[in-house]
Write a protein that holds these residues in place. Structure first.
Motif, short mmCIF file in Angstrom:
data_model
loop_
_atom_site.label_atom_id
_atom_site.label_comp_id
_atom_site.label_asym_id
_atom_site.label_seq_id
_atom_site.Cartn_x
_atom_site.Cartn_y
_atom_site.Cartn_z
N ASP A 1 6.02 7.76 -13.57
CA ASP A 1 5.72 8.42 -12.30
C ASP A 1 4.63 9.47 -12.52
O ASP A 1 4.84 10.46 -13.23
CB ASP A 1 6.99 9.08 -11.76
CG ASP A 1 6.79 9.57 -10.33
OD1 ASP A 1 5.63 9.78 -9.91
OD2 ASP A 1 7.81 9.75 -9.64
N PRO A 2 3.45 9.27 -11.91
CA PRO A 2 2.35 10.22 -12.12
C PRO A 2 2.66 11.63 -11.61
O PRO A 2 1.98 12.58 -11.97
CB PRO A 2 1.17 9.60 -11.38
CG PRO A 2 1.74 8.54 -10.50
CD PRO A 2 3.06 8.13 -11.07
N ARG A 3 3.69 11.76 -10.80
CA ARG A 3 4.08 13.11 -10.36
C ARG A 3 4.70 13.91 -11.49
O ARG A 3 4.72 15.14 -11.46
CB ARG A 3 5.12 13.03 -9.24
CG ARG A 3 4.54 12.61 -7.93
CD ARG A 3 5.67 12.56 -6.92
NE ARG A 3 5.40 11.50 -5.96
CZ ARG A 3 5.10 11.73 -4.69
NH1 ARG A 3 5.09 12.94 -4.23
NH2 ARG A 3 4.85 10.73 -3.89
N GLY B 1 -1.39 2.18 -7.67
CA GLY B 1 -0.86 1.09 -8.47
C GLY B 1 0.40 1.51 -9.19
O GLY B 1 0.94 2.59 -8.93
N TYR C 1 2.09 2.80 -12.46
CA TYR C 1 1.67 3.62 -13.59
C TYR C 1 2.65 3.49 -14.76
O TYR C 1 3.76 3.00 -14.60
CB TYR C 1 1.56 5.09 -13.16
CG TYR C 1 0.25 5.41 -12.49
CD1 TYR C 1 -0.07 4.87 -11.25
CD2 TYR C 1 -0.69 6.24 -13.11
CE1 TYR C 1 -1.29 5.15 -10.64
CE2 TYR C 1 -1.90 6.54 -12.52
CZ TYR C 1 -2.20 5.99 -11.28
OH TYR C 1 -3.40 6.27 -10.69
N TYR D 1 0.85 -1.20 0.00
CA TYR D 1 0.00 0.00 0.00
C TYR D 1 0.88 1.25 0.00
O TYR D 1 1.81 1.36 0.79
CB TYR D 1 -0.90 0.02 1.23
CG TYR D 1 -2.02 -0.99 1.14
CD1 TYR D 1 -3.22 -0.69 0.50
CD2 TYR D 1 -1.86 -2.27 1.67
CE1 TYR D 1 -4.24 -1.62 0.40
CE2 TYR D 1 -2.86 -3.21 1.57
CZ TYR D 1 -4.05 -2.88 0.93
OH TYR D 1 -5.04 -3.80 0.83
N THR D 2 0.56 2.18 -0.91
CA THR D 2 1.38 3.37 -1.00
C THR D 2 0.51 4.58 -1.31
O THR D 2 -0.72 4.52 -1.14
CB THR D 2 2.52 3.14 -2.03
OG1 THR D 2 3.36 4.29 -2.06
CG2 THR D 2 1.99 2.84 -3.42
N ASP D 3 1.12 5.69 -1.74
CA ASP D 3 0.34 6.91 -1.95
C ASP D 3 -0.16 7.04 -3.39
O ASP D 3 -0.69 8.08 -3.77
CB ASP D 3 1.14 8.14 -1.53
CG ASP D 3 2.47 8.26 -2.26
OD1 ASP D 3 2.81 7.36 -3.05
OD2 ASP D 3 3.18 9.26 -2.04
N SER E 1 12.15 3.41 -11.02
CA SER E 1 10.77 3.57 -10.53
C SER E 1 10.71 3.10 -9.09
O SER E 1 10.69 1.90 -8.82
CB SER E 1 9.79 2.74 -11.37
OG SER E 1 9.89 3.10 -12.71
N LYS E 2 10.68 4.05 -8.18
CA LYS E 2 10.87 3.64 -6.79
C LYS E 2 9.58 3.14 -6.13
O LYS E 2 9.57 2.90 -4.93
CB LYS E 2 11.48 4.79 -5.98
CG LYS E 2 10.56 5.95 -5.76
CD LYS E 2 11.11 6.84 -4.66
CE LYS E 2 10.09 7.93 -4.36
NZ LYS E 2 10.40 8.68 -3.18
N VAL E 3 8.54 2.93 -6.93
CA VAL E 3 7.31 2.43 -6.34
C VAL E 3 7.53 1.07 -5.67
O VAL E 3 6.89 0.76 -4.66
CB VAL E 3 6.15 2.44 -7.38
CG1 VAL E 3 6.46 1.59 -8.59
CG2 VAL E 3 4.84 2.05 -6.77
P1 ADP Z 1 6.23 4.44 0.04
O1 ADP Z 1 6.61 5.48 1.03
O2 ADP Z 1 4.81 3.99 0.18
O3 ADP Z 1 7.19 3.28 0.00
P2 ADP Z 1 7.45 5.52 -2.34
O4 ADP Z 1 7.58 7.01 -2.35
O5 ADP Z 1 8.64 4.71 -2.05
O6 ADP Z 1 6.24 5.16 -1.38
O7 ADP Z 1 6.87 5.02 -3.75
C1 ADP Z 1 5.67 5.58 -4.27
C2 ADP Z 1 6.01 6.67 -5.27
O8 ADP Z 1 6.66 6.08 -6.39
C3 ADP Z 1 4.83 7.37 -5.88
O9 ADP Z 1 4.39 8.44 -5.07
C4 ADP Z 1 5.35 7.84 -7.23
O10 ADP Z 1 5.71 9.21 -7.21
C5 ADP Z 1 6.62 7.02 -7.45
N1 ADP Z 1 6.65 6.32 -8.73
C6 ADP Z 1 7.71 6.31 -9.58
N2 ADP Z 1 7.43 5.63 -10.67
C7 ADP Z 1 6.17 5.17 -10.53
C8 ADP Z 1 5.32 4.36 -11.36
N3 ADP Z 1 5.71 3.89 -12.54
N4 ADP Z 1 4.08 4.08 -10.91
C9 ADP Z 1 3.67 4.53 -9.70
N5 ADP Z 1 4.42 5.30 -8.89
C10 ADP Z 1 5.66 5.61 -9.29
#
Ligand code: ADP
Ligand code: ASP
Ligand code: MG
Length: 413
Positions: free
Chosen positions: A182-184, A177, A179, A172-174, A208-210
């Motif tokens: 990065d949607p930012r 899913g 994307y 679970y994150t912010d 992609s740090k998700v």
């Molecule tokens: P958490 O603190 O929950 O571990 P992170 O900041 O490590 O969250 O990871 C979530 C973030 O990853 C999102 O807010 C987004 O900005 C970034 N991100 C980078 N690439 C992607 C992607 N392809 N899909 C979704 N999020 C991504």
């Protein structure tokens, strides 16, 4: 009855209100008859704050002590979440990595998990407790506290899911899913219902740090059912998030490119006018590797009158160290170079997709899209399912946006 492991990142536990929200979601899954193990990160910003304190004392703090410090962030959130759950009337019990016994190697600040002892967790689950485990940390064979590298709570969760043979691991994150990018950076980015394990591995390794890359590696090795979801929506909404799949997607409609990854943590180093002889790459890069510095992209020019130039990239935190190693070797006479120089003002942008295997023309489309914006490509590397380019850092956002558009990632395939 299913056993699920849920992981909540820093932003999801960033305030007491958000911790209460996490508790409600955990409770929702528990009340549906599941056994739930929760892995949490430190509150948002806390790990940076803790590491910053140490850096105020010295620029080269002892990594063992850094782990002692950084691991406390997660120790706070496991206690808070357990209290939040208890306040709601549930049995909950927290454990640090060392208490579970998440056994790791001794590579402080970037340890690898070797083994997890599940006994205490299973006993608690069978007594009806919700178990809350600190992410990001473990303990080595000598009893020293270790941490798993930044973003390591993802890996704690997937490793626990593998060890417990959980039915699903939910990250679970912010965002809700994975994307297309990065949607930012690109507001038009689209959530993917599924992404193949291979693509996720590339995306994670390319920035992609998700998901932390090691968590994806674990999921692949132990075939953990892994899903990325939002912690911020209504706990009862049952949104599906993104599932990481292990089957080849045989769908003909499969997009050629699934996503665009990028990283700013790049530095480029160039060695000018080195002699072009057998063993020169080893003479340069051997000592860099021995200093534990990972080299990523490498290019060597065609030589002219026995001289050539060689460039490579390293993580920008290792730039100074790599330059120092090279200068030391040159001064010791192991090779000659007119100049050793570099820059941290570069970034890497990559397009990723298993559809590339069966489609030509991806590279030319990528290069033409960048050319139209006058973005100069400094280094190119490819694999079967990705193409990466090194460009000037100031063009990062522009490059990601134009590539997202060129490959029509904003449109459903
Ligand atoms: P958490 O603190 O929950 O571990 P992170 O900041 O490590 O969250 O990871 C979530 C973030 O990853 C999102 O807010 C987004 O900005 C970034 N991100 C980078 N690439 C992607 C992607 N392809 N899909 C979704 N999020 C991504
Ligand atoms: N708290 C750690 C970090 O900030 C681990 C994590 O969030 O996954 O890197
Ligand atoms: Mg993370």
């Amino acid at each position: 009855m299913a056993l699920i492991v849920q992981k909540y990142g820093g932003s999801s536990v960033g305030t007491i209100d958000r911790i209460k929200n996490v508790a409600r979601r955990v409770a929702h899954h528990y009340k549906q008859g599941n056994q739930v193990v929760v892995v949490v990160s430190a509150m948002q910003g806390e790990t940076n704050r803790l590491l910053g304190l140490a850096k105020e004392l010295t620029s080269t703090p002892d990594p063992r002590e850094l782990d002692v410090i950084a691991s406390t962030g997660e120790q706070v959130t496991i206690g808070l979440l357990s209290i939040a759950l208890q306040t709601m009337g549930f049995r909950a019990k927290s454990y640090t990595g060392g208490q579970v016994r998440v056994l790791t190697d001794s590579a402080f600040t970037k340890s690898r998990i070797l083994e997890i002892d599940c006994d205490r967790i299973l006993t608690d689950l069978n007594q009806g407790s919700i178990v809350v485990v600190a992410g990001f940390q473990g303990v080595d064979g000598g009893g020293n506290i270790t941490t798993l590298g930044r973003g390591g709570s993802d890996t704690s969760a997937v490793a626990l899911a593998a060890a417990l043979k959980a039915d699903e691991c939910q990250i679970y994150t912010d965002v809700d899913g994975v994307y297309t990018t990065d949607p930012r950076i690109v507001p038009d980015a689209r959530r993917l219902d599924t992404v193949t394990f291979e693509e996720m591995l590339e995306m994670a390794s390319l920035g992609s740090k998700v998901l932390q890359i090691r968590s994806v590696e674990f999921a692949g090795k132990y075939k953990v059912k892994l899903r990325v979801l939002s912690s911020l929506d209504d706990p009862e909404s049952n949104e599906p998030g993104t599932l990481i799949t292990f089957e080849e997607n045989t769908n003909m409609e499969q997009a050629i490119i699934s996503g665009i990854a990028f990283t700013r943590d790049e530095a480029q180093i160039s060695l000018m006018d080195i002699e072009d002889r057998p063993g020169i790459a080893y003479a340069l890069l051997g000592p860099v590797a021995e200093a534990n510095i990972d080299v990523d992209m490498i290019v060597q020019n065609v030589s002219e009158s026995g001289k050539t130039h060689l460039s490579f990239t390293v993580n920008d935190t290792e730039y100074e160290k790599a330059i120092a190693v090279l200068k030391r070797e040159r001064d010791a006479g192991r090779f000659t170079a007119r100049d050793i120089k570099g820059t941290k003002n570069v970034c890497k942008v990559s397009v990723v997709g298993i559809g590339m295997r069966s489609h030509a023309g991806v590279a030319s489309k990528m290069f033409s899209a960048l050319a139209k914006e006058n973005i100069n490509i400094q280094v190119i590397t490819t694999s079967e399912i990705k193409i990466s380019v090194l460009i000037e850092e100031k063009y990062l956002e522009l490059a990601v946006r134009v590539l997202h558009k060129a490959f029509e990632l904003d449109k459903a395939p």
